[in-house]
Motif scaffolding. Sequence first.
Motif, PDB file in Angstrom:
ATOM      1  N   LEU A   2       0.782  -1.490  -0.053  1.00  0.00           N
ATOM      2  CA  LEU A   2       0.037  -0.194  -0.124  1.00  0.00           C
ATOM      3  C   LEU A   2       0.823   1.374   0.067  1.00  0.00           C
ATOM      4  O   LEU A   2       0.226   2.465  -0.351  1.00  0.00           O
ATOM      5  CB  LEU A   2      -0.965   0.054   1.229  1.00  0.00           C
ATOM      6  N   VAL A   3       2.108   1.216   0.365  1.00  0.00           N
ATOM      7  CA  VAL A   3       2.953   2.450   0.116  1.00  0.00           C
ATOM      8  C   VAL A   3       3.094   2.808  -1.288  1.00  0.00           C
ATOM      9  O   VAL A   3       3.570   3.918  -1.657  1.00  0.00           O
ATOM     10  CB  VAL A   3       4.452   2.178   0.806  1.00  0.00           C
ATOM     11  N   LEU A   4       2.693   2.127  -2.340  1.00  0.00           N
ATOM     12  CA  LEU A   4       2.579   2.405  -3.658  1.00  0.00           C
ATOM     13  C   LEU A   4       1.529   3.263  -3.870  1.00  0.00           C
ATOM     14  O   LEU A   4       1.213   4.030  -5.177  1.00  0.00           O
ATOM     15  CB  LEU A   4       2.547   1.145  -4.607  1.00  0.00           C
ATOM     16  N   LEU A   5       0.324   3.267  -3.271  1.00  0.00           N
ATOM     17  CA  LEU A   5      -0.805   4.080  -3.603  1.00  0.00           C
ATOM     18  C   LEU A   5      -0.562   5.570  -4.121  1.00  0.00           C
ATOM     19  O   LEU A   5       0.477   6.256  -3.426  1.00  0.00           O
ATOM     20  CB  LEU A   5      -1.660   4.518  -2.464  1.00  0.00           C
ATOM     21  N   GLY A   6      -1.305   6.062  -5.125  1.00  0.00           N
ATOM     22  CA  GLY A   6      -0.908   7.462  -5.790  1.00  0.00           C
ATOM     23  C   GLY A   6      -2.090   8.315  -5.440  1.00  0.00           C
ATOM     24  O   GLY A   6      -3.094   7.834  -4.505  1.00  0.00           O
ATOM     25  N   GLN A   7      -1.998   9.400  -5.950  1.00  0.00           N
ATOM     26  CA  GLN A   7      -3.156  10.290  -5.814  1.00  0.00           C
ATOM     27  C   GLN A   7      -4.554  10.449  -6.842  1.00  0.00           C
ATOM     28  O   GLN A   7      -5.295  11.250  -6.917  1.00  0.00           O
ATOM     29  CB  GLN A   7      -2.682  11.876  -5.835  1.00  0.00           C
TER      30      GLN A   7
ATOM     31  N   SER B  74      -6.930   5.260 -10.045  1.00  0.00           N
ATOM     32  CA  SER B  74      -6.609   4.179 -10.523  1.00  0.00           C
ATOM     33  C   SER B  74      -6.018   3.268  -9.600  1.00  0.00           C
ATOM     34  O   SER B  74      -5.673   1.974  -9.981  1.00  0.00           O
ATOM     35  CB  SER B  74      -5.667   4.763 -11.896  1.00  0.00           C
ATOM     36  N   TRP B  75      -5.599   3.781  -8.272  1.00  0.00           N
ATOM     37  CA  TRP B  75      -4.893   3.143  -7.322  1.00  0.00           C
ATOM     38  C   TRP B  75      -5.808   2.187  -6.577  1.00  0.00           C
ATOM     39  O   TRP B  75      -5.427   1.242  -5.734  1.00  0.00           O
ATOM     40  CB  TRP B  75      -4.052   3.764  -6.354  1.00  0.00           C
ATOM     41  N   MET B  76      -7.127   2.126  -6.792  1.00  0.00           N
ATOM     42  CA  MET B  76      -8.135   1.574  -5.989  1.00  0.00           C
ATOM     43  C   MET B  76      -7.973   0.061  -6.080  1.00  0.00           C
ATOM     44  O   MET B  76      -8.303  -0.644  -5.246  1.00  0.00           O
ATOM     45  CB  MET B  76      -9.859   2.038  -6.374  1.00  0.00           C
ATOM     46  N   ALA B  77      -7.602  -0.387  -7.292  1.00  0.00           N
ATOM     47  CA  ALA B  77      -7.339  -1.926  -7.742  1.00  0.00           C
ATOM     48  C   ALA B  77      -6.368  -2.410  -6.739  1.00  0.00           C
ATOM     49  O   ALA B  77      -6.601  -3.406  -6.143  1.00  0.00           O
ATOM     50  CB  ALA B  77      -7.013  -2.082  -8.896  1.00  0.00           C
ATOM     51  N   LEU B  78      -5.335  -1.797  -6.450  1.00  0.00           N
ATOM     52  CA  LEU B  78      -4.142  -2.131  -5.435  1.00  0.00           C
ATOM     53  C   LEU B  78      -4.907  -2.041  -4.033  1.00  0.00           C
ATOM     54  O   LEU B  78      -4.748  -3.318  -3.236  1.00  0.00           O
ATOM     55  CB  LEU B  78      -2.934  -1.202  -5.439  1.00  0.00           C
TER      56      LEU B  78
END
Length: 481
Positions: free
Chosen positions: A364-369, A372-376
Motif C-alpha cells: 500500500l506504500v505504492l498508492l498514488g493520488q 486508478s490505485w483503487m485496484a491495488l
Amino acid sequence: MSTVDESTPPELATQSVPEARMSGKQRLALVLLLTAGFTLAVDFSILNVTLPTIGADVGFTLENLQWIATAFALCAAGFTLLFGRVADLFGRRRLFLTGMALLGIASLVGGISTSPAMLLTARVAQGLATAAVTPAALSLLTTSFPEGKLREKALGLNGALMAAGFTTGAILGGVLTDLLSWRWAFFINVPVALAVLVLAPMVLSESRPAERPKLDVPGAITVTLGLLAVVFGLTRAGEKSWTDTTALGSLVAGIVLLGIFWVVEQKVAAPLVPVAILRRANIGWGNFAGLLAFITETSLVFLLTLYLQKTLGFSPLEAGLSFAVLGAGTVIGGIVAPKVIGRVGPKSAIVIGFLIQAVATLSLVLLGQDSSWMALLLVATFVGGVANLIAIVGFMVTATTGLPNEEQGLATGLATMSQQVGITMGIPIMSAIATARVTSLGGENPSTVLSGVTTAIWVNTALCLVAAALVAVFLRRGKRA
C-alpha cells in the motif's frame, strides 16, 4: 496437544476427534452466540460516519462530539476483564443475558435520545453491555466445544463475523442515516437483543463453580481503573496530541494502577487474575499477538479512510463501501483459519498470518493520488483481511487453550481486553505518525496526507513483522500451543 478437560461432559468429550460433528443444540448455541458477537462488533463502528448528524440533531458541540464514541470505548475496554472473571464466578449465561438485556434497553434509550446527557448515558450502558456480553459469549462458546477441531471452527466463525461486523457497521451506519435516520443505528439492536433473550435460555446451559470464591475487590478496582485510565489516555492522545498533559497524566496513572494490580494479585488468596496464568507462554504471547493483530488492522482502516477521503475525495459512504472487500476477506479468513491451524498449528498460523499481512500492507506504500490505485487497495486489503483473521483465530485458540472450564471466562476476558485495547491503541498511534509527517510537510493537502498515510503504513508493516518474529521465538512449540 489437544486435551479434554476433566470437567467436560462425556457427551462432548468425543468431539475432540476429527470425526465429531456438532449436535443440533450446539449449532443453535453457536448461531445465537455469533449473532450476539456480530451485533456488538457492528456497534463499535456503526456511529462513526454519523457523528456529525447526531451532533447536530441532539445538540453536541464539535469539541464534545467524540464523546459519543469515547464513552462507549472506555466502558467496553475498561470493564471487560472484570466481567470476564465475574462470568466464571457467578454464571456465564446469567451475565450474557444481563448484558443483552442492558444492550436492548440502552439501544432503545439511545434511539430516542433528545439531549447529550441522555445519549451519553445510553452509550455508557452499551459499552458496559459489550464488556459483559463479549467475554461471557466467548467463554460459553469455548466451554461448549472442547479443545480441538470443533472449537477451532467455532472460534474461526466467531472471528470472521466479529471482523466483518466492524466493516458492516461502517457501511450500515451510512446507509441507515441516508435512507432512514441515525436513530436506526440504535434501534436495530433492540429486536436482536429480544430474540437472543428469548432463545438463549433454551439452548445455553448455565455454568458456574459449585463453591463460589470471594470476588477480588482490590484487584477488580485497580485493574478496571487502570484500564479506564489507559484507554482514556490513548483516546485523548489521538484527539489532541501525544504531548497533551491530560493524556500523559492519564497514561501514567493507568500504568501505576496496573502495577498496583499486579502486586495485589500476588498477595490475595483468590486473585481476579492468578499471576501464574499470566506467566504462561500461550496466555502472555497469545494475547500479545492479539493486541498487535487488532492494532495493525484497525489502524490501517483508519489510515486508508484518510487516504480515500482526504486524497481521493471520497464521501464517507463511498469510503465505507470501499471496505466491503476487506470485510469479505475477513470472513474468508475466519473460515480458512481452522484448516490452517489444523495443518500447521496455532503458533505457525499466527506467524504466517502476520507475514502475509505485512506483505499486503507494505504494497500500500505504492498508492498514488488518483483513483486508478483503487485496484491495488482492494486487492491488498482483501489479502490482508484474510491473513489478519488467520492470526486472530490463531491468537484466540492459543489464548484459550490449556485452561479448565472454570477459568475460561478469565481467558476470554483477557482475550477480549487485548482486542479492545488494540482497537483503541492503533488509531491514536498511527494518527500521530501520519499527522507529524503532514505537519512537517507544511500542512494538510491531498499530497501531504498521502505522504503521512504512507509513513504510517511503513510503521504498520514493521509491527506485523515484529509480531511474527516475537511469536515465532517466544511462543512455546507444539501443534496446539
